[in-house]
Design a protein around this motif. Structure first.
Motif, PDB file in Angstrom:
ATOM      1  N   MET A  69       4.684 -13.896   5.482  1.00  0.00           N
ATOM      2  CA  MET A  69       4.613 -15.315   5.890  1.00  0.00           C
ATOM      3  C   MET A  69       5.920 -15.755   6.497  1.00  0.00           C
ATOM      4  O   MET A  69       6.966 -15.657   5.890  1.00  0.00           O
ATOM      5  CB  MET A  69       4.331 -16.161   4.646  1.00  0.00           C
ATOM      6  CG  MET A  69       4.153 -17.615   4.931  1.00  0.00           C
ATOM      7  SD  MET A  69       2.495 -18.013   5.451  1.00  0.00           S
ATOM      8  CE  MET A  69       1.558 -17.375   4.038  1.00  0.00           C
ATOM      9  N   ARG A  70       5.860 -16.218   7.707  1.00  0.00           N
ATOM     10  CA  ARG A  70       7.074 -16.698   8.341  1.00  0.00           C
ATOM     11  C   ARG A  70       7.274 -18.174   8.025  1.00  0.00           C
ATOM     12  O   ARG A  70       6.326 -18.890   7.760  1.00  0.00           O
ATOM     13  CB  ARG A  70       6.993 -16.508   9.850  1.00  0.00           C
ATOM     14  CG  ARG A  70       7.066 -15.045  10.214  1.00  0.00           C
ATOM     15  CD  ARG A  70       7.121 -14.874  11.688  1.00  0.00           C
ATOM     16  NE  ARG A  70       5.871 -15.346  12.285  1.00  0.00           N
ATOM     17  CZ  ARG A  70       5.778 -15.639  13.568  1.00  0.00           C
ATOM     18  NH1 ARG A  70       6.824 -15.544  14.334  1.00  0.00           N
ATOM     19  NH2 ARG A  70       4.644 -16.013  14.078  1.00  0.00           N
ATOM     20  N   ASN A 104      -0.222 -16.385   8.376  1.00  0.00           N
ATOM     21  CA  ASN A 104      -0.373 -15.078   9.015  1.00  0.00           C
ATOM     22  C   ASN A 104      -1.844 -14.819   9.314  1.00  0.00           C
ATOM     23  O   ASN A 104      -2.701 -15.673   9.072  1.00  0.00           O
ATOM     24  CB  ASN A 104       0.212 -13.972   8.130  1.00  0.00           C
ATOM     25  CG  ASN A 104      -0.490 -13.914   6.788  1.00  0.00           C
ATOM     26  OD1 ASN A 104      -1.594 -14.431   6.625  1.00  0.00           O
ATOM     27  ND2 ASN A 104       0.159 -13.305   5.819  1.00  0.00           N
ATOM     28  N   ARG A 105      -2.130 -13.622   9.828  1.00  0.00           N
ATOM     29  CA  ARG A 105      -3.490 -13.352  10.299  1.00  0.00           C
ATOM     30  C   ARG A 105      -4.530 -13.409   9.184  1.00  0.00           C
ATOM     31  O   ARG A 105      -5.674 -13.790   9.403  1.00  0.00           O
ATOM     32  CB  ARG A 105      -3.539 -11.988  11.004  1.00  0.00           C
ATOM     33  CG  ARG A 105      -4.759 -11.816  11.884  1.00  0.00           C
ATOM     34  CD  ARG A 105      -4.627 -10.655  12.847  1.00  0.00           C
ATOM     35  NE  ARG A 105      -3.385 -10.630  13.571  1.00  0.00           N
ATOM     36  CZ  ARG A 105      -3.101 -11.403  14.614  1.00  0.00           C
ATOM     37  NH1 ARG A 105      -3.990 -12.271  15.059  1.00  0.00           N
ATOM     38  NH2 ARG A 105      -1.932 -11.332  15.214  1.00  0.00           N
ATOM     39  N   VAL A 165      -1.064 -16.589  15.861  1.00  0.00           N
ATOM     40  CA  VAL A 165      -0.132 -16.081  14.848  1.00  0.00           C
ATOM     41  C   VAL A 165       1.246 -15.838  15.457  1.00  0.00           C
ATOM     42  O   VAL A 165       2.271 -15.982  14.786  1.00  0.00           O
ATOM     43  CB  VAL A 165      -0.672 -14.775  14.228  1.00  0.00           C
ATOM     44  CG1 VAL A 165       0.314 -14.191  13.222  1.00  0.00           C
ATOM     45  CG2 VAL A 165      -2.019 -15.034  13.563  1.00  0.00           C
ATOM     46  N   GLU A 166       1.276 -15.498  16.746  1.00  0.00           N
ATOM     47  CA  GLU A 166       2.538 -15.104  17.375  1.00  0.00           C
ATOM     48  C   GLU A 166       3.030 -16.040  18.483  1.00  0.00           C
ATOM     49  O   GLU A 166       4.195 -15.985  18.861  1.00  0.00           O
ATOM     50  CB  GLU A 166       2.383 -13.699  17.987  1.00  0.00           C
ATOM     51  CG  GLU A 166       2.161 -12.609  16.953  1.00  0.00           C
ATOM     52  CD  GLU A 166       3.388 -12.391  16.070  1.00  0.00           C
ATOM     53  OE1 GLU A 166       4.509 -12.721  16.521  1.00  0.00           O
ATOM     54  OE2 GLU A 166       3.233 -11.909  14.947  1.00  0.00           O
TER      55      GLU A 166
END
Length: 236
Positions: A1-2, A16-17, A164-165
């Motif tokens: 998790m960012r 996240n995904r 996500v990115e």
DNA sequence: CCACAGATTCTCT
DNA sequence: GAGAATCTGTGGC
């Protein structure tokens, strides 16, 4: 998790995904109360809290663009990994944004139908302005799937983007307490047979930013309640 | 407040 | 050529 610094309330999490890798009904509920963030090419950040969604289940769902396994250039993004955006053009003038879910090659998605705008309202007002209505009310900025996309400058260019990115558009987890959700049939799918009446639309009960036509069709009277407030929120 | 028509162009048959 | 996961303005009450 960012994690990532939010402009208004400290650290917020960007899912996240795995968060997206679930069935459409689950993700539709899960996304309510999350924030949709859009960063424009000039760097301005626009965002709003998701208050209304619809689930499109998969090949068995007659209302889905992927019904019966239909796979064309338009709906190709539905077959992408969970967390991909699916933006399509309709009625000759509107874009609608979905979040793809399920597994890869399982074309399920959640339509984003309304936001309570949080950041960049002035810019949204510009995007949503018309000659007859140069300064739309806050409750009109992101209410309805087409309006939401116009307010956040979401178009074809964001189709197939990985939420996500991406640094152009993403979702942040909600920082709200338990929200009271209601369900109703989905909007604008009169030719979907037995799927017309299934309760696959979710929205925050009585919320003023839920799309108007939708509120009418769900039996809501034009209820005007308080907007959402951050739990333990520090006011800016 | 409610109902209805028109806009506008892409997409697939 | 038809229909579209919509929105807005207009006109009626």
């Amino acid at each position: 998790m960012r994690t990532r610094e939010a402009s208004d309330s400290g650290l917020v999490t960007r899912p996240n995904r795995r968060f997206f890798a679930t069935d459409a009904a689950t993700l539709a509920k899960r996304l309510i109360g999350c924030r949709l963030v859009r960063v424009l090419s000039d760097g301005e950040r626009l965002s709003g809290v998701i208050v209304e969604t619809e689930a499109y289940l998969g090949v068995q769902d007659r209302a889905s663009h992927a019904f019966g396994g239909r796979r064309t250039a338009r709906n190709e993004a539905m077959y992408s990994p969970p967390g991909t955006s699916y933006v399509y053009f309709t009625y000759g003038m509107h874009f609608c944004m979905n979040v793809v879910c399920g597994a890869v090659d399982e074309p399920a998605a959640v339509l984003l139908r309304a936001l309570e705008p949080s950041e960049g309202l002035a810019r949204m007002r510009l995007f949503r302005a018309t000659p007859s209505r140069p300064a739309p009310a806050d409750t009109d900025l992101c209410s309805g799937p087409g309006n939401l996309c116009r307010a956040l400058a979401i178009d074809r260019a964001l189709n197939g983007v990985d939420l996500v990115e991406s640094d152009q558009i993403w979702v942040e987890r909600g920082g709200f307490g338990r929200l009271r959700l209601e369900t109703s049939p989905r909007i604008g799918i009169p030719n979907a047979g037995e799927w017309v009446d299934k309760p696959l639309r979710w929205f925050v009960a009585g919320h003023p930013h839920v799309s108007a036509g939708a509120a009418a069709r769900s039996g809501e009277q034009g209820v005007r309640k308080k907007p959402l407030q951050r739990r333990g929120g520090k006011s800016r």
